[in-house]
Design an enzyme around this catalytic site. Structure first.
Site, PDB file in Angstrom:
ATOM      1  N   ASP A 105       0.821  -1.207   0.000  1.00  0.00           N
ATOM      2  CA  ASP A 105       0.000   0.000   0.000  1.00  0.00           C
ATOM      3  C   ASP A 105       0.859   1.262   0.000  1.00  0.00           C
ATOM      4  O   ASP A 105       0.376   2.339   0.368  1.00  0.00           O
ATOM      5  CB  ASP A 105      -0.924   0.020   1.221  1.00  0.00           C
ATOM      6  CG  ASP A 105      -2.348  -0.402   0.860  1.00  0.00           C
ATOM      7  OD1 ASP A 105      -2.583  -0.761  -0.298  1.00  0.00           O
ATOM      8  OD2 ASP A 105      -3.217  -0.352   1.743  1.00  0.00           O
ATOM      9  N   ASP A 144      -7.886  -6.834  13.345  1.00  0.00           N
ATOM     10  CA  ASP A 144      -7.523  -8.153  13.858  1.00  0.00           C
ATOM     11  C   ASP A 144      -8.436  -8.577  15.011  1.00  0.00           C
ATOM     12  O   ASP A 144      -8.917  -9.706  15.059  1.00  0.00           O
ATOM     13  CB  ASP A 144      -6.061  -8.172  14.293  1.00  0.00           C
ATOM     14  CG  ASP A 144      -5.680  -6.944  15.106  1.00  0.00           C
ATOM     15  OD1 ASP A 144      -6.569  -6.143  15.451  1.00  0.00           O
ATOM     16  OD2 ASP A 144      -4.480  -6.785  15.397  1.00  0.00           O
TER      17      ASP A 144
END
Length: 688
Positions: free
Chosen positions: A269, A422
């Site tokens: 990214d 997460d």
């Protein structure tokens, strides 16, 4: 009849007498035998050593030199303390003069800015109260408080009125808040104690997950049955990871797994073109060596890491894979990582995640990394292990874990709604009935942030995200089909107690209530709350890292200092402030260690077997001693919130000194100094 005289004995005796003249002195006695032979014995007192005066003089001289040496050592210590103080003052002046406005004060709309304004107001009140108490002390009112009826001077009347208002209206609500925080503190301490006892039980009974099968420890070769190895997707999400991209890519490319049964995805990214080109070149290099590795770059960077992982899982070829292993850019898994984790899925169709432990290559770099190591060692050794063994649930750490792809799809996949994607995926998987396994004996090398700025940003994201998630999934937890015990554990322990109560009472109790009780003595904060219980909890926290025991006091003080950041983050996430949705990648330095070189040496036969010869220049492991990359100059900063709190605590310690409160004074003094050190950014990496 008399015995015959022994002349030989007499001669021997006389010789001994001559030898012992210096020992015996006195009168001489005679004895006559039959032949008038005499045996004389001379007994004298010990003679005075003629050198005794000289020895005494020498001993006095030696004592003089000894005292002079001790005085020199004391003078050197005083000089060191003075030079350290001068260095501290110069450092503060230099950083105040050179620091830029953005680092001095956050944006006006952020939670940190609101908290800073509140703390500034609190500091003004504390200084005003300290001035009032100093005036009362020098007037003698501190020991014999005047009453309104007996007051004569205007100052006495004002002070007497203040005492009445303080005792009647201000102290009772402060005492009530104190009692609430003490109760929360005790509940959290009991929770911490239960976790430690559970860890001891695990060690005593040697409880650990056992896989249904094992892969051979030898390197995979052509003769192995590849059908015994499931298809595994390995993902490395990264963003502008200039310092660590080589070592992370190299570590996953040499994993001991059949190359036709593994695909590596580099999910880049980066918005810096030169970093993109470097990572792409590194991927092409490994492709030429026979590794199945792909480079993916998104043009639209939405959702940060969650959006990156979501886009990668939408690829058509993902349906051919059964498991996905995820590693952050600074992680270096051992070559046998998949061989130790994947077998735990065999025969356990309800297992969604196998999480491994983190190990740190730079834990001894500075004081900040040592204190982080204490905190994270307790997290992995105690919290993760106990929850994994007894509950089969814990928060996914975002890296160094293997997921069953079916479980990811079953719970809705990666979502971009929080900054803790997460934890989000772990909560949703648990609500869908999936179980987790934690492997404490499988370690994955990674890097700790070495600067306070990077650590502060990391902790802000880690503590604002859970509150975002709690708001979003609270009703989902209540509506889920899991048992009531699991719902209670997730709501009251996982979220409320460990994510909300802990930062709330830490900041409120030690940064607000404790200083106020010095100026409002009618509200009592017991010494066991200030010192004894926190000391015991610190000892429990440091058990998983026994080598760090000398840092137990700095650890306790630093954790209280970090409570202001965690409290601000918790409030930001709970009330949906804009700053809670900011994602800043934790800065890495690309640290390497001797452990990296040892791991590479051990994996060298594997690399040779797979035809992945690597030269010293492109080994993927950075050399010892990080090479500084050209780029934006780093510098140490000032943190006004921490400095303001330091002034509040030091003012409260001065008020405590007037009342001769021993434990409270020392705690406030050292806690204030700790806030000062952190506010001046002297705890982590120092950049000249």
């Amino acid at each position: 009849m008399s015995r015959a005289q022994n002349k030989e004995f007499q001669e021997w005796w006389n010789k001994q007498r001559e030898r012992n003249r210096d020992i015996f002195s006195g009168d001489v006695y005679s004895a006559a035998g039959e032949d008038d032979a005499l045996i004389t014995v001379e007994i004298r007192t010990p003679a005075v050593d003629p050198d005794k005066d000289r020895i005494r003089a020498r001993t006095a001289r030696q004592l003089s030199w000894l005292y002079l040496l001790k005085f020199q050592q004391l003078a050197a210590s005083v000089a060191w303390i003075a030079s350290s103080f001068v260095y501290l003052v110069r450092t503060a002046n230099r950083r105040i003069a050179t620091d830029s406005p953005p680092s001095l004060s956050p944006s006006p709309s952020s939670t940190s800015a609101r908290l800073y304004r509140a703390i500034k107001g609190f500091l003004a009140v504390v200084i005003l109260l300290l001035c009032l108490e100093l005036a009362a002390y020098f007037k003698g009112w501190h020991f014999t408080p005047p009453s309104v009826a007996s007051a004569e001077a205007a100052g006495e009347v004002v002070y007497a009125r203040w005492l009445e208002i303080r005792a009647t209206y201000l102290a009772p609500p402060l005492q009530s808040l104190t009692n609430v925080c003490i109760v929360l503190f005790l509940i959290q301490s009991v929770d911490r104690l239960v976790l430690v006892l559970g860890c001891f039980w695990i060690k005593l009974r040697q409880i650990k997950p056992v896989a249904a099968m094992e892969y051979p420890a030898t390197a995979v070769d052509e003769g192995d049955r590849v059908e015994d190895y499931p298809m595994v997707l390995v993902q490395i999400p990264m963003c502008n990871e200039r310092e660590v991209y080589q070592q992370s890519i190299a570590a996953v490319c040499i994993l001991d797994w059949p190359k036709e049964r593994m695909l590596v995805q580099i999910l880049d990214d980066s918005d810096e073109l030169d970093v993109q080109l470097l990572i792409k070149a590194e991927v092409q290099k490994w492709q030429q060596r026979g590794v199945r590795i792909l480079y993916r770059h998104r043009l639209i960077r939405t959702g940060y890491k969650a959006g990156n992982l979501k886009a990668a899982m939408n690829c058509e070829y993902v349906k051919d894979y059964e498991f996905v292993a995820i590693f952050d850019a600074d992680f270096q898994p051992p070559p046998d990582f998949l061989k130790k984790t994947v077998p735990h899925f065999k025969g356990n169709e309800d297992v969604a995640l196998v999480q491994t432990r983190w190990s740190f290559v730079n834990k001894d770099e500075n004081l900040l990394t040592r204190l982080q190591n204490i905190n994270l060692s307790f997290h992995f050794e105690v919290e993760q292990q106990v929850n994994g063994v007894f509950i089969n649930f814990f928060g996914f750490n975002g890296t160094a874990g293997v997921w069953r792809i079916k479980a990811l799809e079953d719970c809705g996949g990666w979502l971009e709604r929080t900054t803790v994607e997460d934890m989000d995926i772990a909560v949703r998987a648990h609500l869908c009935g999936w179980k987790f396994i934690y492997l404490n004996d499988v370690k994955c090398l990674c890097e700790l942030p070495e600067s306070y700025e990077a650590y502060k940003k990391q902790q802000y994201r880690w503590h604002s995200g859970p509150m975002q998630l709690f708001r979003l999934c609270f009703f989902d937890i209540l509506r889920s089909k899991v048992s009531a015990a699991k719902k209670a554990n997730m709501i009251f322990l996982f979220f409320l107690l460990r994510k909300l109560v802990l930062p709330f009472y830490s900041f409120t109790l030690f940064c607000v209530i404790l200083p106020l009780t010095m100026f409002f003595p009618e509200a009592d904060l017991p010494a066991w709350v200030v010192c004894y219980i926190p000391g015991i909890m610190s000892i429990l926290n440091i058990i998983p890292a026994p080598r760090s025991f000398p840092f137990i006091v700095p650890y306790l003080l630093f954790e209280n200092t970090m409570s202001v950041t965690k409290f601000s983050a918790m409030i930001s996430g709970l009330f949906k402030f804009t700053s809670s949705y900011e994602w800043i990648v934790t800065k890495k330095l690309g640290r390497s260690s001797e452990a990296d070189l040892v791991a590479y040496a051990e994996s060298k036969p594997l690399v040779e077997n797979q035809g992945l010869q690597r030269s010293s220049s492109d080994s993927g492991l950075t050399k010892l001693g990080t090479v500084k990359k050209a780029g934006k100059a780093k510098r140490n900063r000032l943190y006004r919130t921490e400095l303001a709190l330091a002034m509040i605590l030091l003012a409260a310690s001065a008020r405590s000194l007037l009342s001769a409160q021993g434990i409270h004074f020392y705690f406030l003094l050292f806690q204030g100094i700790t806030f000062m050190v952190v506010g001046l950014d002297l705890i982590g990496e120092q950049v000249s």
